[in-house]
Design a protein around this motif. Structure first.
Motif, mmCIF file in Angstrom:
data_model
loop_
_atom_site.group_PDB
_atom_site.id
_atom_site.type_symbol
_atom_site.label_atom_id
_atom_site.label_comp_id
_atom_site.label_asym_id
_atom_site.label_seq_id
_atom_site.Cartn_x
_atom_site.Cartn_y
_atom_site.Cartn_z
ATOM 1 N N LEU A 30 0.821 -1.206 0.000
ATOM 2 C CA LEU A 30 0.000 0.000 0.000
ATOM 3 C C LEU A 30 0.861 1.263 0.000
ATOM 4 N N LYS A 31 1.923 1.272 0.784
ATOM 5 C CA LYS A 31 2.812 2.433 0.805
ATOM 6 C C LYS A 31 3.475 2.640 -0.546
ATOM 7 N N LYS A 32 3.941 1.543 -1.148
ATOM 8 C CA LYS A 32 4.602 1.658 -2.442
ATOM 9 C C LYS A 32 3.635 2.157 -3.508
ATOM 10 N N LYS A 33 2.379 1.688 -3.477
ATOM 11 C CA LYS A 33 1.376 2.177 -4.430
ATOM 12 C C LYS A 33 1.156 3.671 -4.264
ATOM 13 N N GLY A 34 1.085 4.129 -3.028
ATOM 14 C CA GLY A 34 0.911 5.557 -2.789
ATOM 15 C C GLY A 34 2.100 6.370 -3.266
ATOM 16 N N CYS A 39 4.666 9.886 -7.558
ATOM 17 C CA CYS A 39 5.712 10.035 -8.578
ATOM 18 C C CYS A 39 5.103 10.332 -9.937
ATOM 19 N N ARG A 40 3.986 9.683 -10.281
ATOM 20 C CA ARG A 40 3.326 9.941 -11.567
ATOM 21 C C ARG A 40 2.747 11.351 -11.638
ATOM 22 N N ARG A 41 2.395 11.904 -10.484
ATOM 23 C CA ARG A 41 1.861 13.269 -10.461
ATOM 24 C C ARG A 41 2.960 14.324 -10.481
ATOM 25 N N GLY A 42 4.212 13.913 -10.409
ATOM 26 C CA GLY A 42 5.316 14.857 -10.448
ATOM 27 C C GLY A 42 5.612 15.523 -9.125
ATOM 28 N N ARG A 43 5.141 14.956 -8.029
ATOM 29 C CA ARG A 43 5.407 15.537 -6.712
ATOM 30 C C ARG A 43 6.831 15.188 -6.264
ATOM 31 N N THR A 44 7.336 15.944 -5.295
ATOM 32 C CA THR A 44 8.676 15.696 -4.768
ATOM 33 C C THR A 44 8.701 14.355 -4.067
#
Length: 358
Positions: A30-34, A39-44
């Motif tokens: 679950l943590k890795k999915k989050g 990462c796909r949204r381009g967040r830090t």
């Protein structure tokens, strides 16, 4: 503790440890999915010092799942020795590996499956030969254990090495070497297990009516546990964000188990009263787990093909295939119908008669 109460307590601790492994193994996924969604949204990214995962509900679901698993683990340590509970964390490696191959499209080849089986077998052997810890039935006796010079030296070494890893090795090698952040989690985790054991004793005394809330040791252990868990969560997130889940989980298990076994042996003197066969069984079980973890990690990207077999097995495989083909040809000759051959013979006789007539 008498024999009447020993067996039920063993099964309670065993069940809680198994449930804990299941929840903790699922929390990694679950943590890795989050983290992947961020990462796909381009967040830090967390590996670059970002904390955007605090706004991701999947990460919080993983944290909640891990909290349930840690609570079950907390209770298991109160019912059973640490060297019995900790090896069962290998089940979390199995759960994480299977779920990551299903939900994260991470490869789990034949070597990984064999590694999972070896991890379970090694954990079983360690459970059978688990050492018995010294009786620690009160906070006073726990305080005496914590004042032992051997444990003080161990705790100082853990703290100094963790600080060096965080402030010296982390900025230089943390992005390239998975051991840096995982070592921090494992070393600090060994101290958190000691805090858990102490708090478990405090809760028992509290339920029995003793004035535990007035004891400063209980509050000190609680504060230390919160600090240790916070450090573990932070650096485990960094490791998960940078490296593959199937890499982080098994290495974390091996290092964490080793650190907890060392801490328990020093603090509770678990190995002092063990017979030789239990010592050999415990070491053999742990080495079996390490072998399984090595298979799961080292060959995770290697496809299993016949060319990987030894030469004598490849030769035997070729000979066996050739013998199968010869048997198939022989059987096909034996089972040919007779009618077509008779027709063929009569047809050739008719052709000869026509040739003589001409």
């Amino acid at each position: 503790m008498g024999p009447e109460g020993g067996r039920p307590r063993f099964y309670v601790g065993l069940g809680l440890a198994v449930a804990s492994s299941a929840f903790i193994g699922g929390s990694f996924i679950l943590k890795k999915k989050g983290l992947l969604r961020l990462c796909r949204r381009g967040r830090t990214r967390a590996g670059q010092g970002g904390h955007a995962y605090l706004q991701e509900w999947l990460w919080w679901a993983g944290l909640l799942c891990m909290g349930v698993g840690e609570a079950a683990n907390f209770a298991a340590y109160a019912f059973a020795p640490a060297t019995l509970v900790t090896p069962l964390g290998a089940l979390s490696v199995l759960v994480s590996a299977v779920l990551s191959s299903t939900f994260l499209n991470e490869q789990l080849n034949v070597h990984g499956k064999i590694g999972c089986i070896l991890s379970i077998l090694g954990s079983t052997v360690m459970v059978i030969h688990a050492p018995q810890e010294e009786e620690v039935s009160s906070l006073e006796s726990m305080a005496e254990k914590l004042k032992d010079p051997g444990f003080i030296v161990f705790a100082v070494c853990v703290l100094v090495s963790s600080l060096l890893l965080i402030f010296v090795a982390g900025p230089r090698y943390g992005q390239r070497n998975v051991l840096v952040y995982v070592l921090v989690c494992s070393a600090i985790g060994s101290l958190s297990v000691s805090c858990v054991k102490g708090l478990g004793i405090a809760l028992k005394e509290l339920f029995s009516g003793k004035p535990v809330l007035k004891e400063p040791l209980g509050w000190v252990l609680l504060v230390c546990l919160v600090i240790c868990i916070s450090i573990q969560i932070n650096y485990l997130n960094k490791a998960l964000d940078i490296f593959n889940t199937s890499v982080v989980t098994p290495i974390y298990y091996v290092l964490f188990t080793t650190a907890v076994m060392m801490c328990s042996a020093i603090l509770f003197k678990e190995w002092q009263h063990m017979v030789l066969d239990n010592i050999i069984g415990t070491i053999s079980g742990f080495l079996t787990i390490v072998s399984g973890i090595f298979l799961l990690h080292a060959f995770r990207d290697m496809p299993f093909t016949p060319s990987l077999l030894p030469l004598f097995l490849q030769q035997g495989r070729t000979d066996l295939r050739a013998s199968w083909r010869s048997v198939d040809r022989h059987q096909s000759c034996q089972h040919q119908p007779l009618l077509p051959s008779e027709d063929k013979g009569s047809q050739s006789t008719e052709e000869e008669d026509e040739g003589e007539g001409m």
